[in-house]
Design a protein around this motif. Structure first.
Motif, PDB file in Angstrom:
ATOM      1  N   ILE A   1     102.933 -20.694 -16.460  1.00 35.66           N
ATOM      2  CA  ILE A   1     103.065 -19.681 -15.553  1.00 35.66           C
ATOM      3  C   ILE A   1     104.409 -18.935 -16.181  1.00 35.66           C
ATOM      4  CG2 ILE A   1     103.707 -18.599 -13.351  1.00 35.66           C
ATOM      5  CD1 ILE A   1     102.006 -20.818 -12.068  1.00 35.66           C
TER       6      ILE A   1
ATOM      7  N   ALA B   1      99.525 -18.464  -7.689  1.00 32.23           N
ATOM      8  CA  ALA B   1     100.817 -18.445  -8.171  1.00 32.23           C
ATOM      9  C   ALA B   1     101.473 -17.657  -9.126  1.00 32.23           C
ATOM     10  CB  ALA B   1     100.909 -20.050  -8.771  1.00 32.23           C
TER      11      ALA B   1
ATOM     12  N   SER C   1     104.736 -15.060  -8.993  1.00 30.08           N
ATOM     13  CA  SER C   1     105.731 -14.974 -10.275  1.00 30.08           C
ATOM     14  C   SER C   1     105.699 -13.769 -10.792  1.00 30.08           C
ATOM     15  CB  SER C   1     105.148 -16.180 -11.212  1.00 30.08           C
ATOM     16  OG  SER C   1     105.292 -17.371 -10.526  1.00 30.08           O
TER      17      SER C   1
ATOM     18  N   THR D   1      98.153 -23.179  -2.949  1.00 26.98           N
ATOM     19  CA  THR D   1      99.542 -22.587  -3.932  1.00 26.98           C
ATOM     20  C   THR D   1     100.924 -23.256  -3.189  1.00 26.98           C
ATOM     21  OG1 THR D   1      98.118 -20.776  -4.461  1.00 26.98           O
ATOM     22  CG2 THR D   1     100.463 -20.785  -5.177  1.00 26.98           C
TER      23      THR D   1
ATOM     24  N   SER E   1     103.293 -25.896  -5.145  1.00 30.92           N
ATOM     25  CA  SER E   1     104.441 -25.541  -5.365  1.00 30.92           C
ATOM     26  C   SER E   1     105.495 -26.460  -5.374  1.00 30.92           C
ATOM     27  CB  SER E   1     104.887 -24.184  -4.707  1.00 30.92           C
ATOM     28  OG  SER E   1     105.255 -24.417  -3.132  1.00 30.92           O
TER      29      SER E   1
ATOM     30  N   TRP F   1     107.876 -25.564  -9.072  1.00 29.71           N
ATOM     31  CA  TRP F   1     107.636 -24.262  -8.986  1.00 29.71           C
ATOM     32  C   TRP F   1     108.651 -23.227  -8.277  1.00 29.71           C
ATOM     33  CZ3 TRP F   1     101.313 -23.668  -8.460  1.00 29.71           C
ATOM     34  CH2 TRP F   1     101.038 -24.446  -9.436  1.00 29.71           C
TER      35      TRP F   1
ATOM     36  N   VAL G   1     107.688 -19.706  -7.858  1.00 32.80           N
ATOM     37  CA  VAL G   1     106.714 -19.189  -7.143  1.00 32.80           C
ATOM     38  C   VAL G   1     107.226 -19.034  -5.619  1.00 32.80           C
ATOM     39  CG1 VAL G   1     104.411 -19.655  -6.254  1.00 32.80           C
ATOM     40  CG2 VAL G   1     105.248 -20.224  -8.629  1.00 32.80           C
TER      41      VAL G   1
END
Length: 1274
Positions: free
Chosen positions: A267, A301, A305, A357, A361, A365, A368
């Motif tokens: 990502i 996600a 982002s 998601t 995360s 993440w 995110v």
């Protein structure tokens, strides 16, 4: 060897290269190869360079020697024997000299690279940095022995694409192709090959490969690269999910944490690429704007982002909002249609993907989480409850999220709550955002922000100032979370007391109401075990004097002193507005339930206040002073004191003294209150309406101040009657004398109620609804049980007094219905236990049993014989109560329906009843109501009761929702409903509509209703005007409501077909046709439309009366042609992209529309226009004054005709386009459209000509005869 190498170096240092060339020419190829390897391992830049310098590319020998150096350096760099820096230096040197190689050498060198890749010898990939330079130089060669260099390059690239790549070489080859000139087809083939290699690579190699693909996307194929990356991770997530569901937990191909970390890195790579390449970002968002089917936890996600980039933020959230709401709508559509469920079993649940998601995360993440917070608040702000009219807020009780917007708002709350639990860094931002909305959105409902229990506990522990801020608002939901802190925090409790005292004297009404609510909640939560003397209640006690030991389990003395202080503050409320007093009286109910030891203090407060309005002189009538209860401001009259609630609350407090007779002071209060209520009972019975100035001559119009004042007086007097009735019932102990007094009170209540209804209806200003009864739900439940089910012999004589009054029985059931209605609308009722959901449900169960027993055991035909009254009978009221109970339970207690039905013990002796299955128990009661309805329909039209039949149908509709569509009972229910519909011939439009609605609601969950629609349309055609044929009727009832209901189902079928077409169109671009067999969805759409066209063909041949039915039919026809046009556009897209032949079924559908429907449409349009013109002439003759209104109405209603014509013409237009694309002449089935601007009706013209010929013949015959002689005048 070292001596040879030193000599070569020394010769290269000289001014001339001729000696170096001579020396190198004297060496054999093997010696050159050994020297190359030797020099490469020791200072390559110094010792490999002389080998190239002494090999001039202009000579054949030099060119061959250069090629030999390249051939030995490349494997050496790949062997791993050299240090990385040495290998890089050698490759750099070779790249500089590549352009000097001859064309054949370049071709041979490229072939060496290809062969090495083929056999998997490019493990390190270091020498592949040289390959693009070789290919670029080769492409620049103009002449080779077998053609141009570009042709050789194309051949080499083709070979590279065909061979199997070693997984270790994939990243290096992808990097290499960035510098190779490729055509668009070659680039597309390369991207497909690389994406196919994803599954063969180790998971850790995916991020660098994605990075290289994103760099490669600068050449093109952006959509293909992004789709491939997302599809790979989507498949990995599905595999991970399946492995987690499997019982064998040891089998896990990829560790979950490793997969999540790789996804997070990927990502980041994509977001970085999107920042640099805006075209890539536009292509990425374009994928999701058309359809949400491609969404998955990884892509969500990624979207969140990308939302961190400012230029894409708004677009991303709009994409997600559209996908979420469309997903919920599609899910709702599928759940309501068995046809769609069978056709498309699965459903893309975007909500679950978003929650996944949030869960994913947690694996670092951080890029995110910010998007998740924004998404949560975005959904709650967008889909949360909106302010009512004039900016009023409606903070109703939260029910189950049913509509797509409610579900989207709930999803936003779940995202924030889950994110709050998982990620500590974002907690502060969530708290700040919630506080901002609570403080600033004072004109909008904010209860949906207050469902985060965990958020508020954390918030209150860290922000005491926030706790106090909430009290200044009009919020009550959040206050539940404050009590744990107030019990342990002295400073917070003292600060709260100060805030509440200030709010008590606030200039705004909401502030004072908030203070009352806060004080009452404190009384409920600080329980008292002991009791102080009531005389001490007036002592001033400071909250700072109260010490609470937070480590002790209970501190009775401190709590009691604290509560007495609060009660002293609440006494000031008794001098404020009616709304504040009302809140205080209603709050005392729950306080006494939770803190019964305060009854004495509360009783003293209420009794002292009640004495202001009580007339102590026993001989004076009436016993209450009503004048102080109202206040006037100019011409407007307001209620100042809700005296009835004060009296009712006082009566309720007295109940708590019955079990506690230890203190003399309590007995004194109870005795005083009983004396007051007994005196009021006696004197209210003696009082006439004239004593209250409320006789029949009084004015009750709401348009005048006198009428408003009299209405307030009437409501107060009726409330006093109700309170006294409840008091006498409780204190009666089944005494006949007490019940007789109760009945006398009711008779006066009923008399005043009838006058109020009669007088209020005559005024021009609409009257208010019937005043809400003060009787509590618990009391009504007890009263109904006693009246209808209590068969105790010792109580029979007393109860016969109440049972002898039919009006009193009707009143009791009416109040029960009113309370259930209030519970359905607001989630709570007035009075004690009205806010307690468990006790409220218990009361519902008791009333259900009583009402069901009363309805089934006493038929309505035996009630009040000989009386024909317009109002509903007692049985009808019981049935209405049952309907409202079932509806309320389904809405407010959806999980307790089985428990409710289990309390309906009406058939204890029935052998068919089976309590083992919820479905069977539900169906047992369905059969009970079915038998009752069948007996209604079997009794003949004279004995048929429309209202009762409608109630029974509605109850069946509610209970049938509890049946599973796959169960046998559901099929039996449909069969019975179809049978009743076919055999019923009563001309009752409301009942017919209800029965048909039940049939459609059941049928749509069993199978598609188009076949049923066809039968109904044939019946409508047969009854209202059969043109072509006579046909036997299946369904015996037809009315305008029936036609409108049928057309509404037509609209529903069109919605489903339109949804299917849109779904197919979104998949057509990516789909590839492999067979000529028709898709099952296309087949289903064609069959649905074919049957629907046949049904509409019946309707447009029916002589419908001008009005709503005709206009609705024209609109549905227009929409049908619009859907047909959409289907034609879909097949145009299919023919363009897939070059597939048209299905035979579709051609039959076009033929059906052209040969049957369209000609009849034009005939129906002519019929509708003529009918409206005749109607216009009739209206002009009947009411000449309304000519303008009639013409405007005609213009408005006939507006559907040009819309229909346009839809037909658009359909034929796109059919022509499809005929050209598919090479099939579809227009052969379409007839020439009717010209409506100049119409000649052949039959009418022949009749007119015949009449004219007959007139001419008569004239000629008269001319041949002698004229008659005139009579002579007398």
């Amino acid at each position: 060897m070292r001596a040879d190498m030193d000599k070569i170096v020394s010769l290269s240092d000289g001014d001339s290269t001729e000696e170096l060339q001579k020396y190198l020419s004297s060496l054999t190829d093997d010696q050159v190869a050994i020297l190359t390897q030797f020099s490469a391992k020791r200072e390559p830049s110094l010792k490999v360079c002389p080998l190239l310098t002494g090999s001039p590319p202009s000579s054949t020998e030099g060119s061959n020697r250069r090629l030999l150096v390249y051939q030995h350096c490349i494997p050496l760099c790949e062997s791993g024997d050299l240090q990385p820096e040495v290998a890089s230096d050698i490759i750099g040197l070779l790249m500089l000299e590549t352009h000097t190689l001859s064309g054949p050498s370049l071709a041979q060198l490229a072939s060496i690279f290809v062969e090495a890749i083929k056999v998997g010898k490019m493990g390190s990939g270091k020498s592949l940095e040289l390959f693009p330079t070789v290919l670029t130089a080769l492409a620049a060669c103009e002449a080779l022995s077998y053609g141009k260099g570009k042709c050789k390059l194309l051949a080499l690239v083709t070979v590279l694409f065909k061979i199997i790549w070693d997984p270790q070489c994939v990243i290096h080859l992808t990097t290499m192709f960035r510098d190779v000139p490729l055509s668009s087809e070659e680039l597309q083939f390369l991207v497909e090959k690389v994406l196919r290699m994803f599954i063969k690579l180790d998971l850790q190699e995916i991020p660098p490969l994605v990075y290289q693909l994103l760099l490669l996307s600068a050449k093109g194929c952006k959509k293909q690269i992004l789709d491939g990356i997302i599809s790979y991770f989507k498949e990995q997530d599905l595999c991970q999910e399946e492995e987690q569901k499997s019982l064998d937990l040891e089998v896990q191909s990829i560790p979950q944490d490793q997969l999540r970390y790789v996804e997070g890195t990927t990502i980041l790579h994509i977001v970085f690429a999107v920042r640099l390449d805006h075209e890539l970002g536009r292509e990425f968002l374009k994928n999701f704007k058309t359809s949400y089917v491609d969404l998955c936890p990884f892509s969500i996600a990624l979207l969140l982002s990308v939302a961190r980039i400012q230029r894409y933020e708004e677009q991303v959230f709009e994409v997600l909002k559209g996908g979420i709401i469309k997903s919920f709508k599609d899910e709702q559509l599928q759940q309501g249609s068995k046809f769609l469920q069978d056709l498309i079993p699965g459903h893309c649940r975007v909500a679950q993907m978003i929650l996944d998601t949030v869960k994913n995360s947690v694996f670092g993440w951080d890029h995110v989480t910010q998007g998740l917070v924004q998404l949560g608040f975005f959904l709650m702000d967008t889909f949360g409850p909106k302010p009512g009219p004039f900016g009023k807020t409606s903070e109703g009780s939260v029910t189950v999220a049913r509509t797509p917007t409610q579900q989207a708002c709930k999803l936003g709350g779940q995202v924030l709550l889950q994110g709050f639990k998982i990620h500590e860094p974002i907690r502060g931002e969530i708290l700040e955002q919630v506080l901002n909305r609570l403080v600033t959105k004072t004109a909008s409902p904010v209860n949906h922000y207050l469902d985060f229990n965990l958020v508020f506990v954390f918030l209150l522990l860290h922000h005491q100032s926030f706790s106090l801020t909430l009290w200044s608002l009009r919020l009550t939901t959040c206050r539940t979370f404050l009590w744990p802190l107030f019990k342990v925090s002295m400073s917070l409790k003292d600060a709260l007391i100060l805030v509440l005292r200030k709010a008590m004297f606030s200039s705004q009404l909401d502030g004072r109401k908030s203070a009352v609510t806060g004080f009452l909640l404190l009384l409920k939560n600080f329980k008292v075990l002991g009791s102080l003397a009531s005389s001490q209640c007036s002592q001033a006690i400071s909250s700072s004097q109260i010490q609470v030991d937070v480590h002790s389990r209970y501190n009775s003395a401190a709590n009691e002193a604290f509560c007495l202080e609060i009660l002293s503050s609440l006494r000031r409320c008794l001098g404020q507005q009616a709304d504040v007093r009302l809140m205080l009286y209603e709050g005392f109910y729950d306080v006494l339930r939770r803190n019964s030891q305060l009854a004495s203090s509360i009783m003293q407060t209420l009794c002292s206040h009640l004495r202001r309005y009580y007339e102590p002189e026993q001989d004076l009538l009436p016993p209450m002073k009503l004048e102080p209860c109202i206040t006037a401001h100019g011409d407007q009259v307001f209620l100042q004191e809700p005296l009835v609630l004060c009296l009712h609350c006082t009566n309720f407090v007295s109940v708590f003294f019955d079990d506690d007779e230890e203190e003399e002071e309590q007995e004194g209060y109870q005795s005083e209150l009983q004396t007051i209520l007994d005196s009021m009972t006696r004197r209210m019975i003696k009082s006439e309406l004239e004593d209250f100035e409320l006789d029949k001559s009084a004015e009750f119009s709401m348009g005048s101040s006198v009428g408003v004042k009299n209405n307030i007086y009437a409501v107060l007097v009726m409330g006093v009657y109700e309170v006294l009735m409840e008091y006498n019932f409780i204190k009666a102990d089944y005494s006949k004398t007490r019940f007789e007094e109760l009945l006398e009170l009711f008779n006066r209540y009923h008399k005043l109620s009838e006058i109020l209804k009669e007088k209020s209806g005559k005024g021009r200003v609409p009257s208010n609804k019937t005043p809400r009864s003060l009787l509590s739900l618990g009391f009504i439940s007890t009263l109904l049980t006693v009246l209808f089910r209590d068969s105790t012999q010792s109580k029979e004589e007393a109860l016969s007094v109440l049972r002898s009054s039919g009006e009193f029985l009707r009143y009791a059931v009416n109040v029960a219905v009113q309370k259930i209605q209030q519970l359905e609308e607001t989630g709570h009722t007035d009075g004690p236990d009205g806010q307690n959901p468990d006790r409220t449900f218990r009361f519902l169960c008791d009333m259900t049993s009583v009402l069901m027993w009363r309805y089934t055991n006493i038929p309505s035909v035996v009630e009040d014989p000989g009386k024909k009254e317009k109002r509903s009978s007692l049985s009808h009221l019981c049935l209405e109560g049952l309907l409202k109970i079932f509806t309320t339970c389904q809405q407010r207690y959806p999980d307790k329906m089985a428990q409710l039905l289990s309390n309906m013990d009406i058939a204890e002796d029935d052998a068919d009843k089976d309590n083992g299955s919820v479905t069977e128990m539900n169906y047992f009661y369905i059969r009970q109501f079915q038998r009752t309805l069948f007996s209604q329909l079997s009794g003949g039209e004279e004995e048929f009761n429309s209202k009762e039949a409608q109630l029974l149908v509605n109850i069946l509709s509610v209970l049938s929702r509890q049946l599973k569509p796959s169960s046998q009972q559901f099929v039996q229910m449909i069969t019975w409903t179809v049978k009743i519909c076919k055999e019923t011939s009563f001309e009752d439009s409301a009942f017919s509509k209800g029965l048909l609605s039940l049939l459609f609601s059941l049928h749509v969950l069993y199978k598609s209703p188009v076949s049923l629609l066809l039968e109904l349309c044939q019946d409508i055609h047969s009854q209202l005007g059969d043109i072509d044929q006579v046909h036997e009727m299946m369904f015996q009832f037809i009315s305008s409501l029936t036609i409108l209901l049928v057309l509404s189902q037509v609209d529903r079928v069109l919605d489903e077909v339109d949804w299917l077409i849109a779904r197919k169109k979104s998949h057509t671009a990516a789909a590839k046709s492999t067979t000529d067999q028709q898709d099952p969805i296309e087949k289903a759409m064609t069959l649905q439309l074919g049957t629907l066209l046949t049904a509409l063909n019946e309707l447009i041949q029916t002589a419908l009366l001008p009005g709503t039915c005709t206009i609705t039919l024209l609109r549905e026809l227009s929409r049908t042609y619009t859907i047909l046009t959409t289907l034609v556009k879909y097949y145009i897209q299919v023919c363009t992209s897939q070059h597939r032949a048209l299905p035979a079924r579709f051609e039959k559908l076009v033929k059906l529309s052209g040969s049957h429907l369209t000609p009849q449409c034009y005939s129906f349009i002519t019929y509708a226009q003529v009918a409206y013109q005749l109607l216009l002439l009739y209206d002009k003759k009947k009411k000449k004054r309304n000519e303008v209104n009639t013409a405007a109405k005609l213009l408005r209603e006939t507006k559907a005709i040009p819309n229909l014509i346009f839809s037909i013409e658009q359909y034929e237009k796109y059919l022509i386009t499809l005929s050209k694309k598919s090479k099939v002449n579809l227009m052969q089935y379409m007839k020439l459209s009717t010209s409506r601007d100049f119409r000649i009706n052949a039959a009418t013209l022949d009749a007119a000509l015949q009449e004219q010929d007959d007139g001419e013949e008569t004239t000629e015959s008269q001319e041949t005869q002698e004229p008659k002689q005139k009579k002579r005048k007398q």
